[in-house]
Design an enzyme around this catalytic site. Sequence first.
Site, PDB file in Angstrom:
ATOM      1  N   ASN A 190       0.828  -1.246  -0.058  1.00 44.69           N
ATOM      2  CA  ASN A 190       0.145  -0.114  -0.163  1.00 44.69           C
ATOM      3  C   ASN A 190       0.842   1.164  -0.283  1.00 44.69           C
ATOM      4  OD1 ASN A 190      -1.637   2.436   0.429  1.00 44.69           O
ATOM      5  ND2 ASN A 190      -2.749   1.049   2.541  1.00 44.69           N
ATOM      6  N   LYS A 214       0.371   4.172  -0.354  1.00 46.47           N
ATOM      7  CA  LYS A 214      -0.529   5.374  -0.070  1.00 46.47           C
ATOM      8  C   LYS A 214      -0.344   6.500  -0.755  1.00 46.47           C
ATOM      9  CE  LYS A 214      -0.419   3.094   4.757  1.00 46.47           C
ATOM     10  NZ  LYS A 214      -0.275   3.687   6.086  1.00 46.47           N
ATOM     11  N   HIS A 274     -10.032   1.122   4.524  1.00 43.80           N
ATOM     12  CA  HIS A 274      -8.178   1.404   5.526  1.00 43.80           C
ATOM     13  C   HIS A 274      -8.859   2.197   6.068  1.00 43.80           C
ATOM     14  CE1 HIS A 274      -4.556   3.134   6.753  1.00 43.80           C
ATOM     15  NE2 HIS A 274      -3.957   2.054   5.537  1.00 43.80           N
ATOM     16  N   GLU A 315      -5.418  -4.874  10.584  1.00 42.92           N
ATOM     17  CA  GLU A 315      -4.846  -3.411  10.742  1.00 42.92           C
ATOM     18  C   GLU A 315      -4.814  -2.719  11.476  1.00 42.92           C
ATOM     19  OE1 GLU A 315      -2.151  -2.755   6.703  1.00 42.92           O
ATOM     20  OE2 GLU A 315      -3.927  -1.420   7.068  1.00 42.92           O
TER      21      GLU A 315
HETATM   22  P1  PGA Z   1       2.521   0.176   7.702  1.00 40.70           P
HETATM   23  O1  PGA Z   1       1.143   0.754   6.764  1.00 40.70           O
HETATM   24  O2  PGA Z   1       2.768  -0.647   6.419  1.00 40.70           O
HETATM   25  O3  PGA Z   1       3.749   1.715   7.222  1.00 40.70           O
HETATM   26  O4  PGA Z   1       2.236   0.991   8.821  1.00 40.70           O
HETATM   27  C1  PGA Z   1       0.005  -0.192   6.569  1.00 40.70           C
HETATM   28  C2  PGA Z   1      -1.128  -0.060   6.137  1.00 40.70           C
HETATM   29  O5  PGA Z   1      -2.014   1.444   6.877  1.00 40.70           O
HETATM   30  O6  PGA Z   1      -1.879  -0.075   5.713  1.00 40.70           O
END
Ligand code: PGA
Length: 254
Positions: free
Chosen positions: A9, A11, A94, A164
Amino acid sequence: MKKNIIIGNWKMNPLTLKEAEKLFSGVAKGISGIQKTEIVICPPFLYLEKLKKLSKKINLGAQDAFWGETGAFTGEVSGEMLYEIGARYVILGHSERRATGESNSDINKKIKSSLVAGLRPILCVGESVRDESHGYFNLVKMQLEECLAGIQRGSVSKIIIAYEPVWAISSTPNRQDASADDSREMSIFIRKILSDKFGKESSRTRILYGGSVNEKDASEFLENGGVEGLLVGRASLDAKKFGEIVKICEVLSK
Ligand code: PGA
């Protein structure tokens, strides 16, 4: 057979298409011998079409999709449009989107329309805090029940559930590490809810862990976290680290 799956992801990163192409090509190079692991990268919408041309091996996913095919929805992008340009997965619900006001019922509509469009939804669930009385189990149960309301039995194997815990995500201030035990316990709980709701069809639904996964703890989550893959945020922005996580998954795949 269910293949294990590693999902990146990205983002709202990186800043330019050039950087996105470089990162994506780096990932593609690093995973050339991989056969038993499914790999998905979810970049920002506007990079999808270009990245699609760079690798056949990496599946593409979006980070959201609006319900409805076309219409008067300023600023939105539909599942059909995403499918049309090559996306096959979509992250929905999310915690960073829930934080801007997205509700379980919004997510439910998005899951339904994404399925109609031919996309595989990656539904994120997880609590913001853990309380002594274990109320977080009820919260995750409610997220699953409301987000999956009215979903047909026949579609449940197409849905991926990503657990998550928000308190473990890399961008959460004062975040804490989740353990493989935390993941396993919740994965068993999620599996039970899915099985009560959808019966044996749900045994093919993959459950993932996400929250600051990196190349050092990926094997622990995959071996002992009761999951069939990982949703990786920050570490997916580094082609080498992401490639290492994919290789760990490959070695552990039966
Ligand atoms: P992270 O993000 O691995 O940076 O904690 C995971 C996510 O939010 O999907």
